[in-house]
Design an enzyme around this catalytic site. Sequence first.
Site, PDB file in Angstrom:
ATOM      1  N   ARG A  66     -12.686  -3.549  -4.874  1.00  0.00           N
ATOM      2  CA  ARG A  66     -11.022  -2.959  -4.968  1.00  0.00           C
ATOM      3  C   ARG A  66     -11.299  -1.249  -5.203  1.00  0.00           C
ATOM      4  O   ARG A  66     -10.277  -0.631  -4.857  1.00  0.00           O
ATOM      5  CB  ARG A  66     -10.516  -3.717  -5.869  1.00  0.00           C
ATOM      6  CG  ARG A  66     -10.089  -5.194  -5.137  1.00  0.00           C
ATOM      7  CD  ARG A  66      -8.832  -4.777  -4.379  1.00  0.00           C
ATOM      8  NE  ARG A  66      -8.669  -6.146  -3.534  1.00  0.00           N
ATOM      9  CZ  ARG A  66      -7.612  -6.785  -3.374  1.00  0.00           C
ATOM     10  NH1 ARG A  66      -6.459  -6.373  -4.231  1.00  0.00           N
ATOM     11  NH2 ARG A  66      -7.450  -7.993  -2.683  1.00  0.00           N
ATOM     12  N   TYR A  70      -9.079   1.307  -3.592  1.00  0.00           N
ATOM     13  CA  TYR A  70      -8.125   2.121  -4.129  1.00  0.00           C
ATOM     14  C   TYR A  70      -8.149   3.699  -4.037  1.00  0.00           C
ATOM     15  O   TYR A  70      -7.277   4.463  -4.098  1.00  0.00           O
ATOM     16  CB  TYR A  70      -7.978   1.671  -5.553  1.00  0.00           C
ATOM     17  CG  TYR A  70      -7.347   0.172  -5.819  1.00  0.00           C
ATOM     18  CD1 TYR A  70      -6.864  -0.376  -4.629  1.00  0.00           C
ATOM     19  CD2 TYR A  70      -7.720  -0.547  -6.782  1.00  0.00           C
ATOM     20  CE1 TYR A  70      -6.274  -1.595  -4.803  1.00  0.00           C
ATOM     21  CE2 TYR A  70      -7.392  -1.790  -7.025  1.00  0.00           C
ATOM     22  CZ  TYR A  70      -6.458  -2.332  -6.048  1.00  0.00           C
ATOM     23  OH  TYR A  70      -6.202  -3.714  -6.056  1.00  0.00           O
ATOM     24  N   TYR A  92       4.559  -2.349  -1.834  1.00  0.00           N
ATOM     25  CA  TYR A  92       5.330  -3.578  -2.088  1.00  0.00           C
ATOM     26  C   TYR A  92       5.761  -3.626  -3.485  1.00  0.00           C
ATOM     27  O   TYR A  92       4.912  -3.492  -4.252  1.00  0.00           O
ATOM     28  CB  TYR A  92       4.312  -4.840  -1.635  1.00  0.00           C
ATOM     29  CG  TYR A  92       4.620  -5.983  -2.039  1.00  0.00           C
ATOM     30  CD1 TYR A  92       5.767  -6.839  -1.110  1.00  0.00           C
ATOM     31  CD2 TYR A  92       4.215  -6.978  -2.863  1.00  0.00           C
ATOM     32  CE1 TYR A  92       6.241  -8.221  -1.242  1.00  0.00           C
ATOM     33  CE2 TYR A  92       4.515  -8.217  -3.219  1.00  0.00           C
ATOM     34  CZ  TYR A  92       5.709  -8.928  -2.423  1.00  0.00           C
ATOM     35  OH  TYR A  92       6.202 -10.053  -2.599  1.00  0.00           O
ATOM     36  N   HIS A  94       7.317  -3.208  -7.096  1.00  0.00           N
ATOM     37  CA  HIS A  94       7.725  -2.162  -7.980  1.00  0.00           C
ATOM     38  C   HIS A  94       6.250  -1.272  -7.757  1.00  0.00           C
ATOM     39  O   HIS A  94       5.239  -1.871  -8.306  1.00  0.00           O
ATOM     40  CB  HIS A  94       8.107  -2.464  -9.317  1.00  0.00           C
ATOM     41  CG  HIS A  94       8.264  -1.091 -10.219  1.00  0.00           C
ATOM     42  ND1 HIS A  94       7.510  -0.152 -10.399  1.00  0.00           N
ATOM     43  CD2 HIS A  94       9.750  -1.111 -10.953  1.00  0.00           C
ATOM     44  CE1 HIS A  94       8.099   0.442 -11.253  1.00  0.00           C
ATOM     45  NE2 HIS A  94       9.294   0.042 -11.629  1.00  0.00           N
ATOM     46  N   ALA A 124       8.277  -8.733  -8.257  1.00  0.00           N
ATOM     47  CA  ALA A 124       8.305 -10.200  -8.738  1.00  0.00           C
ATOM     48  C   ALA A 124       9.178 -10.701  -9.902  1.00  0.00           C
ATOM     49  O   ALA A 124       9.667 -11.801  -9.713  1.00  0.00           O
ATOM     50  CB  ALA A 124       7.102 -10.792  -8.418  1.00  0.00           C
TER      51      ALA A 124
END
Length: 141
Positions: A66, A70, A92, A94, A124
């Site tokens: 990851r 990134y 996606y 905030h 979410a």
Amino acid sequence: MASGSLTVVGTGVRSISQITPEAREAIESAEVVLYGVADPVTAEWIRTHSQRSQSLADFYEVGLARPVVYQKMVDAIMEPLRSGKRVCAAFYGHPGFFVTPSHKAVRLARAEGIEARMLPGICALDSLSADLVLQPVVHVT
């Protein structure tokens, strides 16, 4: 100061229905939009409302760590910024919650003298809070 600018926006959690007017304007006015969204409806909306767009999901590869993914996203955001483009990075939910590339890109752009801002988005947690408020209270005796 470089002439480019970065606006990082959130697209919400329910397809395009939660994109704020401010985020919409940022997407539509940017010269380049890079996006990491969760559904094809939002991706298509971005492609049709932007001058030039690219999905950041293309950087995910099986077996690639990851942090490496990134960093590739940050590099993709910084490239057009460094050439003076108005860039919008759309994520996606905030863009400030659990979105490492958004924070890294804003910090790096500012360190290089490029205007950078992050706009709020619906996440979410917001949806969960709204759902909990609507649930009936059950009293157990």
